[in-house]
Every structure is written in C-alpha cells, then in structure tokens.
Design a protein around this motif. Structure first.
Motif, PDB file in Angstrom:
ATOM      1  N   PHE A 126     -49.607  16.296  13.504  1.00  0.00           N
ATOM      2  CA  PHE A 126     -48.629  17.185  14.753  1.00  0.00           C
ATOM      3  C   PHE A 126     -49.350  17.023  16.043  1.00  0.00           C
ATOM      4  CE2 PHE A 126     -45.849  19.297  17.117  1.00  0.00           C
ATOM      5  CZ  PHE A 126     -44.789  18.263  17.776  1.00  0.00           C
ATOM      6  N   GLN A 127     -49.760  15.928  16.934  1.00  0.00           N
ATOM      7  CA  GLN A 127     -50.845  16.357  18.035  1.00  0.00           C
ATOM      8  C   GLN A 127     -50.676  17.154  19.222  1.00  0.00           C
ATOM      9  OE1 GLN A 127     -51.774  12.471  20.202  1.00  0.00           O
ATOM     10  NE2 GLN A 127     -53.836  11.875  19.207  1.00  0.00           N
ATOM     11  N   SER A 128     -51.263  17.473  19.530  1.00  0.00           N
ATOM     12  CA  SER A 128     -50.810  18.931  20.587  1.00  0.00           C
ATOM     13  C   SER A 128     -51.045  17.770  21.356  1.00  0.00           C
ATOM     14  CB  SER A 128     -52.209  20.198  20.662  1.00  0.00           C
ATOM     15  OG  SER A 128     -53.331  19.824  19.956  1.00  0.00           O
ATOM     16  N   ALA A 168     -39.810  26.389  11.860  1.00  0.00           N
ATOM     17  CA  ALA A 168     -39.622  25.691  12.530  1.00  0.00           C
ATOM     18  C   ALA A 168     -40.961  25.078  13.481  1.00  0.00           C
ATOM     19  CB  ALA A 168     -38.416  25.863  13.847  1.00  0.00           C
ATOM     20  N   ALA A 169     -41.411  25.941  14.485  1.00  0.00           N
ATOM     21  CA  ALA A 169     -42.350  25.429  14.586  1.00  0.00           C
ATOM     22  C   ALA A 169     -42.101  25.654  16.015  1.00  0.00           C
ATOM     23  CB  ALA A 169     -44.115  25.245  14.110  1.00  0.00           C
ATOM     24  N   SER A 170     -41.377  26.234  16.661  1.00  0.00           N
ATOM     25  CA  SER A 170     -40.634  25.487  18.069  1.00  0.00           C
ATOM     26  C   SER A 170     -41.875  26.299  19.048  1.00  0.00           C
ATOM     27  CB  SER A 170     -39.655  25.495  18.180  1.00  0.00           C
ATOM     28  OG  SER A 170     -38.648  26.185  17.940  1.00  0.00           O
ATOM     29  N   ILE A 184     -44.058  24.686  22.331  1.00  0.00           N
ATOM     30  CA  ILE A 184     -43.725  23.195  21.823  1.00  0.00           C
ATOM     31  C   ILE A 184     -42.864  22.293  21.660  1.00  0.00           C
ATOM     32  CG2 ILE A 184     -45.138  22.179  19.833  1.00  0.00           C
ATOM     33  CD1 ILE A 184     -45.827  24.835  19.297  1.00  0.00           C
ATOM     34  N   PRO A 185     -42.058  21.482  22.081  1.00  0.00           N
ATOM     35  CA  PRO A 185     -41.569  20.248  21.720  1.00  0.00           C
ATOM     36  C   PRO A 185     -41.230  19.787  20.626  1.00  0.00           C
ATOM     37  CG  PRO A 185     -42.948  19.392  23.437  1.00  0.00           C
ATOM     38  CD  PRO A 185     -43.718  20.879  22.938  1.00  0.00           C
ATOM     39  N   GLY A 186     -40.154  19.647  19.505  1.00  0.00           N
ATOM     40  CA  GLY A 186     -39.672  18.881  18.531  1.00  0.00           C
ATOM     41  C   GLY A 186     -39.520  20.282  17.767  1.00  0.00           C
ATOM     42  N   THR A 187     -39.470  20.384  16.826  1.00  0.00           N
ATOM     43  CA  THR A 187     -39.916  21.875  15.865  1.00  0.00           C
ATOM     44  C   THR A 187     -40.743  21.416  14.015  1.00  0.00           C
ATOM     45  OG1 THR A 187     -37.379  20.811  14.417  1.00  0.00           O
ATOM     46  CG2 THR A 187     -37.715  22.299  16.083  1.00  0.00           C
ATOM     47  N   SER A 188     -41.973  20.751  15.093  1.00  0.00           N
ATOM     48  CA  SER A 188     -43.096  20.761  13.251  1.00  0.00           C
ATOM     49  C   SER A 188     -43.111  21.131  11.899  1.00  0.00           C
ATOM     50  CB  SER A 188     -44.074  20.315  14.092  1.00  0.00           C
ATOM     51  OG  SER A 188     -44.826  21.702  14.175  1.00  0.00           O
ATOM     52  N   GLY A 189     -42.550  22.138  12.025  1.00  0.00           N
ATOM     53  CA  GLY A 189     -42.831  22.905  10.853  1.00  0.00           C
ATOM     54  C   GLY A 189     -41.905  22.060  10.184  1.00  0.00           C
TER      55      GLY A 189
END
Length: 621
Positions: A373-375, A329-331, A338-343
């Motif tokens: 997905f910009q940090s 998920a990469a949260s 990290i907001p969201g689930t970029s993975g």
C-alpha cells in the motif's frame, strides 16, 4: 506497558473478543450483555520433548461442523481468559471459514513451565536440546494428534514476538505446518529491531520492553516515576547504571547487552535465519514502513527465504503501518489521515484468502509476490518481485548551501558543521516524552512532524525545490555521508522527509483554531530514519576509534520503502548526532565498552557533513 505491547502484538490479533471490556463503564448505565459464545474453551498443558509443559488454550467455533484446520499462536504475552469465547474482531474475515484457535505461552511465561530466556539460538541439526523451533514442532505434533476433529493442517501467525515465534517454526517445519504469516517478526537483535539500530542501543524502548518480560512472569512494568522520560534517562548517566541501580541483574537480556556491546558470537549465534533452507511452507510476511518496534526483520526473513523458493510461495506485504496497525482499519498515522482502510483491505483481500486456500483448500491460489500500500499515492501496488524491478538508483546530493540536488554534489571540499553536546541530546520526539506503553505518541513517533527540531543548532537540514512532477521511490533507500567528528566516536542520524506544501489543506477558521497545528500544511513527514555509530564503520564485530576531523564515508541503510513524493512537495534531509532517549547517547570519546563509559567521557564534538554526501533513491521513472 504489557497491555500496550500485547494489543499491538498478537493478543490483539487473536483476543479481539475481549477488546470491548477495555472501555470504562459509564455511570447510571446497565452493564453490557455478555458476548454470545461463539467458541468453546479448554486449557491444557502440552508436553515438550524434554518433559516441560506449556500452558495452551484451545478454542473451537461452536457453529462449525466437521474437521477444521488449527491456527496456532505462540507468545510470551499471555493466553486468552476463559471469558474470551465471543467474536474475534481482528479475524472477522477469517472467522466465516472456521479455525480451531490455539494460544500457547512460551516457556517460563505465566503458567508455562521452564525458563524464559529470549534466546533465538537454535540447536544444531541432530542435537537433543530444545529451542523455540523444537517447541513449535512439538506443539504442532501434539495438536494434530490430540485435538478432536482437526483436518491435519496447521497455520501459524502472529505480530511481533508471536510473529517471530511463527517465523522460527520454519527453521524446523512440522509436516502438518501448511501456512505461516510472520508479521513484524525479527531475525537479528543487534543489527535492528527492538534492542538495537545497527548496534546503537534502543535505550528507552529496551528498558520498557525487557523489564516486564524478564523481571517477572506476570508482565509488571518498570516505573521511573518521572513525567518526562527524557529527563530520567539523561540523569541516569552511562547505561551500566540502569542495571546496577535499578534492574540489579533481574533482566538478563539487558545484562548481556552491556557485556556484549559488539557484534560478537553471542549475537551472531542467535541469527536464526541462517538455518532456513529451501522454502517449503507458503509464507506471507507483513511489514510496516513506519513500524516503530520491528522495522527490518520481516524484510530480511523474506529476503532469506526468497533465495530458495522454487514454488514461488514466499510473499510479502507492506504498508504505511505502525507496529501491528494493519490489524485495524489503518485509516491514519496518528493524527495524519490516510485515505482508505489498508488494514481492512489486507485482512479481507490478502490474509483471509491466503489461509483459506492453504488450510481449507478453497478459493484461488494466491498468485502475487509482493503487494504494497504505497504511501503518498495511497494506493495498492503489486510487484512481480521485491525489490521491484525497473528502478534506477538515483543520487540526491546534500549541497553546502543547504539545498538538495539531483544534478551534482557541488564544489569539492565544502562542509557544514554543528556542535553535538551529550548533555543536551536531540529528542527523538516532542517533549515531554511519555513512557513507551501505553502511548499513542510512541506508536506513531516515526511519522511525527519533524518541525520540532528544525531550529536546533545541532540539527542540519537540506531542502529541495518544489518537485515539478511526482517522484516514485520503490525499494531499498540508503544514505552516504562524507562526514567527520572532532571526537573519537560519534553517531550520525539521517532522516529523509517529505515536506508538504503550506496550502495542502484549507487554513482552519477561527472557530477551529484549536486544530491549527493538526493540519497537514507544511507537515514534515519522515519517510526513512536511521542511525549509524562511528565505532563500527569498518567492522561490526570490532569497535575502533575514529580519527578526529578525518572526513570519511558513513553508510546509513534506510530500509525498504514504497513512497511517492508528490508534485509541489519538497524533499528534506536532516542530519543530527543524537536521538534521545530512543537511542543511547554516544559519549563522543571512544571507550572499549560504550555502556561502561564514565561521566567524564561524555564530551562535546564538532561534526562536519561535506561534499559528496547523498541519499540514494530507487526511482521508478
């Protein structure tokens, strides 16, 4: 160690069905039911052009009829066991489309025949020899001719070593190869990725990675017996001792590193991307901004392919990811949320449609060039080119008073200094330092709070005033230090850091004080970090001693990034001369072969960082 490597690499990608078995069983509980079989399972030995046979597992979805495309992974980390017939968790968004999943062990690994060399050198055009590109070609040729009910289309994908194995197939693409996704791949082991950072050896990681790959076919790890790896590597002394005392020639790649310290023909001959011609196979590159193992290769492979891509089928995706963390998920980044689930977003909205279109002929053609997905903003951005157009190279100067300024370098001739002692090197993460695998500390060390070194006398820091508005940095970041050393060799490590305000989160209540140190208040988040070794400032191929106390430019590449420094945050730059034991110690006295330095060659040195030093940021106004 190999388990950790495999899970962060492609074994996680295409062996997700067995992931649940990693959890320990609880007492008094019934064993979980075996997963429902969703794939058939068969194992074959696929012949290569020289007669060598490679262990290959083929799994076909039981609920799909008609011809299906083949999805191939080549790896040195093993193939799925016969029990791996359940759901592929990491492919949850690709499974509904249906793929024949193929895993293959590279030469000399597990039950594959031949010798595993780790060489990236490719055979000259027209030569009769074999390499990883010919093995990929021969494997695809055999699969499309021998696997029943395939549709003649093959895709390759992988993370880390399997990512390289997918990428190198593009140097000699089989006509049936229709889509490739190299993820965290590499192109040059001396310049960066896995073994070096611009020639400086990645000591602890190379030790923990190379031994299970080359000392034995089954991936047994090297055990130091030390609780703190920092202490063990410090007592080791010169790097030559690692081979003489411990590996004893059983890890050829390490022996070759010791014998080839400079960027000579041994390394240049393995720069396989020189063989890439016109981009004819649609390719989806994936890179993590916080990839602690292979941070550079994907960007360089993309760059090489972009130079001749008339059909615009060469694409890249980046995000705030560690090595392979986009397979989940990469949260978070460790305990940094990290907001969201970029993975999940990547696998659902980018990867699955990419292979769906090119291997099934369904859905819209992928039309983007670069997605990040910009940090900092924690949002997806699309760019028509990469590096993104519209940026301005903006100098951020390191001033003698310890401040950072966009306004100017300050008075000429001013310097700050520190003493670097090889007997007390700066640790690359908080001690005690655990072995590389399995270690969450290793996985996210490049995103770890850098306050742990701020009070060391051998680390200099420069800090900006709080930003009045957001500052967006998109593209290639680089540093130039105007610096000197009293020695004849030295390292300079540069870190670009986003300093969070002290009040970004509510202060934990007394009942939550155990989590006090886990808040983001005052967090020093490293955005870019790199090392440059002085002996190669003039020429990668030929080491030269530095002139003591002579101020000169040290160019330090800091790679591609897409980050927003938010209003109210500060920017910090740290400079140090050791990064141990992820990078081997520089003795600070020039010797022809740094790996064969004697104990008496390790000496203290006074380092000076002077006016004109700067970090250059690609700023979007």
């Amino acid at each position: 160690m190999m388990l950790g490597r495999a899970l962060t690499g492609m074994a996680l990608l295409l062996a997700g069905a067995s992931a649940g078995s990693l959890a320990g069983a609880q007492p008094q509980q019934a064993a979980p039911a075996a997963p429902q079989a969703r794939y058939s399972y068969s194992q074959v030995m696929v012949p290569m052009r020289d007669g060598t046979r490679l262990q290959t597992v083929i799994r076909r979805p039981l609920d799909k009829q008609g011809p299906l495309p083949i999805l191939l992974q080549r790896s040195p980390y093993g193939v799925p066991p016969a029990s791996a017939v359940g759901r592929e968790r990491s492919l949850e968004f690709m499974e509904p489309d249906g793929y024949i999943l193929v895993h293959q062990n590279m030469r000399g690994r597990f039950e594959s025949e031949g010798t595993f060399t780790m060489s990236m050198a490719l055979q000259p055009q027209g030569a009769q020899g074999v390499d990883e590109a010919t093995d990929a070609y021969d494997t695809i040729d055999w699969l499309v001719k021998n696997v029943p009910a395939n549709n003649g289309r093959v895709g390759m994908m992988g993370v880390s070593y399997p990512g390289y194995a997918a990428a190198v197939a593009l140097a000699r693409p089989h006509p049936a190869l229709k889509a490739v996704s190299p993820q965290a791949a590499w192109n040059d082991w001396w310049i960066n990725d896995d073994l070096h950072r611009y020639g400086a050896m990645r000591l602890s990681y190379a030790t923990d990675w190379l031994y299970p790959l080359q000392n034995n076919k089954q991936g047994e790890s090297f055990e130091t017996g030390a609780y703190d790896s920092y202490e063990w590597f410090l007592k080791l002394g010169p790097i030559e001792n690692l081979d003489k005392r411990h590996f004893k020639g059983s890890v050829p790649q390490l022996t070759q590193m010791i014998e080839h310290p400079d960027y000579d023909s041994f390394w240049k001959g393995q720069h396989w991307t020189d063989r890439l011609g016109r981009s004819t196979v649609p390719t989806l590159h994936v890179a993590g901004f916080w990839d602690q193992e292979d941070p550079l290769g994907s960007w360089k492979i993309y760059e090489k392919m972009e130079a001749d891509d008339p059909a615009n089928n060469n694409m890249i995706v980046g995000g705030p990811w560690a090595h392979g963390s986009w397979r989940q998920a990469a949260s978070d980044m460790g305990h940094f949320p990290i907001p969201g689930t970029s993975g999940t977003d990547f696998r659902r909205d980018i990867e699955a449609p990419f292979f769906r279109y090119w291997l099934h002929g369904k859905g819209p053609k992928p039309g983007f060039e670069a997605k990040m997905f910009q940090s900092g903003s924690w949002t997806w951005k699309s760019y028509r080119k990469w590096p993104a157009p519209g940026t301005t190279a903006t100098a951020l100067y390191l001033r003698a008073d310890g401040s950072l300024s966009f306004e100017g370098a300050g008075d000429a001739g001013q310097c700050r200094e520190f003493v670097s002692d090889p007997a007390n090197p700066v640790p690359f993460r908080e001690r005690p330092i655990s072995p590389t695998y399995p270690s969450l500390e290793w996985r996210w060390w490049e995103a770890a709070d850098q306050r742990f070194v701020e009070n060391r006398p051998d680390v200099l820091s420069w800090t900006s005033a709080p930003l009045e508005k957001d500052l967006t940095v998109t593209g290639d970041v680089a540093a130039t230090l105007m610096a000197s050393t009293s020695g004849t060799d030295s390292d300079m490590v540069v870190k670009l850091i986003d300093v969070y305000p002290d009040n970004v989160e509510p202060t934990p209540s007394p009942a939550q004080m155990g989590n006090y140190g886990k808040s983001l208040n005052g967090y020093r988040l490293p955005i870019a970090m790199e090392v440059r070794r002085g002996r190669w400032l003039d020429d990668w191929s030929t080491a030269k001693p530095l002139v003591p106390n002579q101020v000169r430019a040290w160019d330090v590449p800091l790679r591609d990034h897409d980050h927003v420094f938010k209003a109210g945050h500060r920017i910090m730059v740290q400079v140090q001369s050791s990064w141990f034991p992820v990078i081997d110690r520089n003795p600070q006295k020039f010797v022809p072969n740094i790996y064969k330095a004697k104990s008496e060659d390790f000496v203290k040195a006074t380092q000076r960082v002077c006016t004109g030093s700067k970090v250059t940021l690609p700023v979007i106004r």
